[in-house]
Design a protein around this motif. Structure first.
Motif, PDB file in Angstrom:
ATOM      1  N   UNK A 157      47.520 -21.278  95.537  1.00 33.41           N
ATOM      2  CA  UNK A 157      46.739 -20.340  94.736  1.00 33.41           C
ATOM      3  C   UNK A 157      45.735 -19.630  95.648  1.00 33.41           C
ATOM      4  N   UNK A 158      46.051 -18.406  96.002  1.00 31.38           N
ATOM      5  CA  UNK A 158      45.335 -17.689  97.054  1.00 31.38           C
ATOM      6  C   UNK A 158      43.842 -17.496  96.783  1.00 31.38           C
ATOM      7  N   UNK A 159      43.419 -17.108  95.564  1.00 32.84           N
ATOM      8  CA  UNK A 159      41.966 -16.938  95.347  1.00 32.84           C
ATOM      9  C   UNK A 159      41.166 -18.196  95.676  1.00 32.84           C
ATOM     10  N   UNK A 160      41.684 -19.366  95.262  1.00 29.85           N
ATOM     11  CA  UNK A 160      40.956 -20.617  95.534  1.00 29.85           C
ATOM     12  C   UNK A 160      40.990 -20.949  97.024  1.00 29.85           C
ATOM     13  N   UNK A 161      42.120 -20.722  97.682  1.00 30.57           N
ATOM     14  CA  UNK A 161      42.206 -20.957  99.127  1.00 30.57           C
ATOM     15  C   UNK A 161      41.192 -20.088  99.867  1.00 30.57           C
ATOM     16  N   UNK A 175      44.802 -19.209 107.869  1.00 32.33           N
ATOM     17  CA  UNK A 175      46.179 -19.078 108.356  1.00 32.33           C
ATOM     18  C   UNK A 175      47.175 -19.275 107.214  1.00 32.33           C
ATOM     19  N   UNK A 176      46.842 -20.210 106.333  1.00 30.71           N
ATOM     20  CA  UNK A 176      47.720 -20.439 105.178  1.00 30.71           C
ATOM     21  C   UNK A 176      47.706 -19.220 104.245  1.00 30.71           C
ATOM     22  N   UNK A 177      46.505 -18.650 104.021  1.00 29.76           N
ATOM     23  CA  UNK A 177      46.385 -17.468 103.159  1.00 29.76           C
ATOM     24  C   UNK A 177      47.268 -16.338 103.678  1.00 29.76           C
ATOM     25  N   UNK A 178      47.206 -16.064 104.994  1.00 28.52           N
ATOM     26  CA  UNK A 178      47.991 -14.940 105.524  1.00 28.52           C
ATOM     27  C   UNK A 178      49.476 -15.275 105.602  1.00 28.52           C
ATOM     28  N   UNK A 179      49.809 -16.577 105.593  1.00 28.81           N
ATOM     29  CA  UNK A 179      51.233 -16.921 105.533  1.00 28.81           C
ATOM     30  C   UNK A 179      51.774 -16.713 104.117  1.00 28.81           C
ATOM     31  N   UNK A 180      50.893 -16.866 103.118  1.00 28.74           N
ATOM     32  CA  UNK A 180      51.293 -16.617 101.727  1.00 28.74           C
ATOM     33  C   UNK A 180      51.315 -15.122 101.450  1.00 28.74           C
ATOM     34  N   UNK A 181      50.320 -14.415 101.998  1.00 23.66           N
ATOM     35  CA  UNK A 181      50.199 -12.966 101.770  1.00 23.66           C
ATOM     36  C   UNK A 181      49.858 -12.288 103.094  1.00 23.66           C
ATOM     37  N   UNK A 182      50.887 -11.763 103.776  1.00 24.46           N
ATOM     38  CA  UNK A 182      50.641 -11.177 105.094  1.00 24.46           C
ATOM     39  C   UNK A 182      50.018  -9.790 105.024  1.00 24.46           C
ATOM     40  N   UNK A 183      49.612  -9.380 103.812  1.00 28.58           N
ATOM     41  CA  UNK A 183      48.888  -8.109 103.661  1.00 28.58           C
ATOM     42  C   UNK A 183      47.407  -8.343 103.356  1.00 28.58           C
TER      43      UNK A 183
END
Length: 203
Positions: free
Chosen positions: A119-123, A143-151
């Motif tokens: 869940x990107x907002x919480x990360x 790093x995990x956030x950008x692996x989930x959403x590279x934008x």
């Protein structure tokens, strides 16, 4: 349920992200609404117990109106009824973070992430809360956030800042390059020594 049911945005500085172009210049002072469309449905019958969906909507409306105390009570009722509601946990974390209660915020984000590990907002907000006290962990989360959403340009920017502070100039330059490629408006937030080399040449 979708992200539109969140009143708290992701943050720059100590609080928000959605719709914020350049982090690190100025922390946003109010939560930005992430809701869109119809969020003013009348609250059901007068004497009936509200459903989790109604509690979520009420908490979002209270938060958007700036009434964090009431919103906190509402989201606490919601997690008492539905302990895996990531939206409620995220918003409880957001309220705590906006009050500089980092430990409580992280605890709430962890509960949101227990329900949805990606869940990107919480990360993202958890990483912000950890930047000063546990920068290495914050780097891993970005790093995990950008692996989930590279934008996610602001995540690349904040990742670059932490990598730069850790002395990893090569990785920092790559992160800043990605941030600028995704959003030229972030250029001024990138430290000067990385700016020229992070601007993509010939593209």
């Amino acid at each position: 349920m979708s992200v539109r049911q969140i009143f708290g945005s992701l943050a720059c500085g100590a609080v928000l992200l959605t719709g914020v172009a350049a982090c690190s210049e100025k922390p946003a002072d109010k939560p930005q609404a992430s809701s869109s469309g119809d969020s003013d449905k009348a609250s059901g019958g007068a004497n009936t117990e509200p459903t989790p969906a109604e509690l979520l909507q009420l908490g979002v409306e209270q938060g958007q109106a700036g009434n964090f105390d009431a919103a906190k009570v509402t989201f606490e009722k919601l997690v008492a009824a539905e302990s895996t509601n990531k939206f409620a946990w995220f918003n409880l974390g957001f309220i705590a973070q906006s009050r500089n209660e980092a430990d409580e915020a992280i605890s709430s984000y962890d509960k949101a992430l227990a329900a949805d590990a990606n869940y990107k907002p919480a990360l993202y907000n958890k990483a912000i809360a950890l930047e000063s006290k546990a920068p290495t962990t914050a780097i891993e989360i970005y790093r995990k956030v950008v692996s989930i959403d590279n934008k996610s340009s602001t995540a690349y920017l904040r990742l670059g800042m932490l990598l730069s502070q850790s002395g990893d100039d090569t990785a920092a330059r790559d992160a800043f390059k990605a941030a600028i490629r995704l959003d030229k408006g972030l250029t001024s937030a990138v430290p000067a020594k990385y700016r020229t080399s992070s601007t993509p040449a010939g593209r």
